[in-house]
Design an enzyme around this catalytic site. Structure first.
Site, PDB file in Angstrom:
ATOM      1  N   HIS A 173       5.994   9.794   1.005  1.00  0.00           N
ATOM      2  CA  HIS A 173       4.758  10.568   1.215  1.00  0.00           C
ATOM      3  C   HIS A 173       4.780  11.929   0.531  1.00  0.00           C
ATOM      4  O   HIS A 173       3.857  12.719   0.723  1.00  0.00           O
ATOM      5  CB  HIS A 173       4.452  10.737   2.712  1.00  0.00           C
ATOM      6  CG  HIS A 173       4.343   9.462   3.477  1.00  0.00           C
ATOM      7  ND1 HIS A 173       3.863   9.407   4.775  1.00  0.00           N
ATOM      8  CD2 HIS A 173       4.627   8.178   3.153  1.00  0.00           C
ATOM      9  CE1 HIS A 173       3.882   8.156   5.211  1.00  0.00           C
ATOM     10  NE2 HIS A 173       4.349   7.393   4.234  1.00  0.00           N
ATOM     11  N   GLU A 190      -0.091  -1.204   5.690  1.00  0.00           N
ATOM     12  CA  GLU A 190       0.970  -0.794   6.609  1.00  0.00           C
ATOM     13  C   GLU A 190       0.807   0.663   6.989  1.00  0.00           C
ATOM     14  O   GLU A 190       1.024   1.044   8.154  1.00  0.00           O
ATOM     15  CB  GLU A 190       2.336  -1.024   5.958  1.00  0.00           C
ATOM     16  CG  GLU A 190       3.524  -0.796   6.899  1.00  0.00           C
ATOM     17  CD  GLU A 190       4.029   0.649   6.936  1.00  0.00           C
ATOM     18  OE1 GLU A 190       4.844   0.978   7.810  1.00  0.00           O
ATOM     19  OE2 GLU A 190       3.595   1.454   6.071  1.00  0.00           O
ATOM     20  N   ASP A 233       0.824  -1.200   0.000  1.00  0.00           N
ATOM     21  CA  ASP A 233       0.000   0.000   0.000  1.00  0.00           C
ATOM     22  C   ASP A 233       0.863   1.257   0.000  1.00  0.00           C
ATOM     23  O   ASP A 233       2.028   1.237   0.424  1.00  0.00           O
ATOM     24  CB  ASP A 233      -0.973   0.011   1.176  1.00  0.00           C
ATOM     25  CG  ASP A 233      -0.279   0.012   2.531  1.00  0.00           C
ATOM     26  OD1 ASP A 233       0.648  -0.796   2.712  1.00  0.00           O
ATOM     27  OD2 ASP A 233      -0.654   0.809   3.410  1.00  0.00           O
TER      28      ASP A 233
END
Length: 389
Positions: free
Chosen positions: A359, A137, A75
């Site tokens: 991110h 996760e 993920d």
């Protein structure tokens, strides 16, 4: 027989699957299953309760205890609201970098491991290589929480685990744990001119957040200067808060979310118990004295143990030998490593790419990091193939 992929080609393929945590990862899992099956490698799904996501476990080599788990999550974090210069799910290369959501965190490691499957098969492995791919996760490690017990129940039992989160191929031997709590407060609404007759859920939240901040201050004051973490203490932090109806009504509802970042060895249950005790002993009685309808509810959204440094673990010396890295490295973010370790498996975190890119919009991995990871796996296979026997 499946086609062969370079690590870069495999990473481009994995990036093409939108596996943001609120989406299904089954298309990626199906691709990996087919790829492995094409090389004659069986795999086993471990689905989530909804059937919309799954973890995957495969073993290459003898049916024997020992060997190494190569672990990655499938993920990725959302892209919404971020300013990407290209489609985040179509990889692109520029100036020695490969861009795309998940390039660093952490499809780069998964891609390199999968690209090496033909090499795993051609090696004279004396102990097995385990491939473990998880889901969710980023939202609490639910995939690994289900995968690890199933993997161990099916046997054989691996000896070491390498979690390939981005560390620039440095050997990370410790990380903090995390507990995420949602606190929901029900107050007693009255006109604000009659404040003494009501209970403001927002004011109660402020008191609880003050308690959390005070605990962080206490931890800071007594921090061990030799602790390798930065900051070197457990932190309690309110990240979001919402509540209230109008400026002239004492708020009936307020809700906030807290994360507790725990030093390895700190007990999550002890911190939660202390928080609950403060509420029960010091807050609720005053609320209930105004209205029996007042309440405070706490729900646990995530609980991931920290990774502790191992005095005599097998994984660390292996990883240091393969990387040449003898520095002491710990990180403050959580990984699935603590879950593997909690099941008695010697674990380190070591993978390609930098957490600085994780991110972020236009997330990337330097292509030479994929090369370094591939060389790391080559050395690992060589060691696993020359074990006496």
């Amino acid at each position: 027989m499946s086609r062969t992929y370079s690590p870069r080609e495999m990473l481009e393929k994995l990036i093409s699957f939108n596996t943001v945590s609120d989406q299904s990862n089954l298309a990626l899992i199906a691709f990996v299953e087919d790829y492995l099956a094409g090389w004659g490698v069986p795999s086993r799904r471990v689905p989530d309760p909804t059937g919309q996501k799954a973890a995957l476990h495969a073993r290459i080599g003898p049916d024997a205890d020992g060997g190494t788990v190569l672990s990655a999550h499938t993920d990725v974090v959302p892209v919404a609201g971020q300013n990407w210069s290209h489609d985040p799910f179509t990889a692109w290369a520029d100036n020695g970098r490969l861009y795309g959501r998940g390039a660093a965190d952490m499809k780069g490691f998964a891609a390199t491991v999968l690209a090496k499957v033909p090499d795993f098969l051609s090696a004279d492995l004396q102990v097995p290589v385990h491939i473990a791919l998880s889901y969710d996760e980023e939202t609490g490690c639910d995939g690994a929480r289900r995968l690890i017990p199933e993997m161990l129940k099916q046997g054989p039992r691996p000896a070491t685990v390498i979690v390939g989160e981005p560390t620039l191929m440095k050997v990370v031997t410790g990380h903090k744990g995390i507990v995420v709590l949602r606190t929901s407060i029900t107050g007693h609404p009255v006109h604000s001119s009659q404040l003494h007759r009501g209970v403001s859920a927002i004011s109660v939240a402020a008191k609880l957040i003050g308690w959390l901040d005070a605990r962080t201050a206490e931890n800071r004051a007594k921090a061990d200067p030799d602790c390798p973490f930065e900051p070197p203490y457990t932190t309690l932090h309110c990240g979001t808060i919402s509540g209230g109806q109008a400026h002239n009504i004492t708020a009936q509802h307020c809700e906030f979310v807290t994360d507790i970042r725990l030093l390895p060895g700190d007990s999550a249950s002890d911190w939660v118990a202390a928080y609950r005790a403060f509420i029960e002993d010091n807050v609720l009685p005053g609320l209930k004295a105004v209205s029996e309808n007042c309440r405070i509810d706490i729900s646990e959204l995530a609980n991931v143990p920290g990774l502790g440094e191992e005095a005599e673990g097998l994984a660390e010396p292996i990883a240091r030998r393969l990387t040449g890295d003898n520095g002491r490295h710990v990180v403050v973010y959580a990984t699935e490593g603590g879950l593997f370790q909690s099941h008695g498996l010697s674990t380190v975190v070591c993978g390609p790419g930098s957490i600085d890119q994780a991110h972020q919009p236009d997330e990337f991995i330097a292509l030479d990091q994929l090369d370094r990871c591939a060389a790391f796996l080559d050395r690992l296979l060589k060691g696993m193939s020359r074990i006496a026997g």
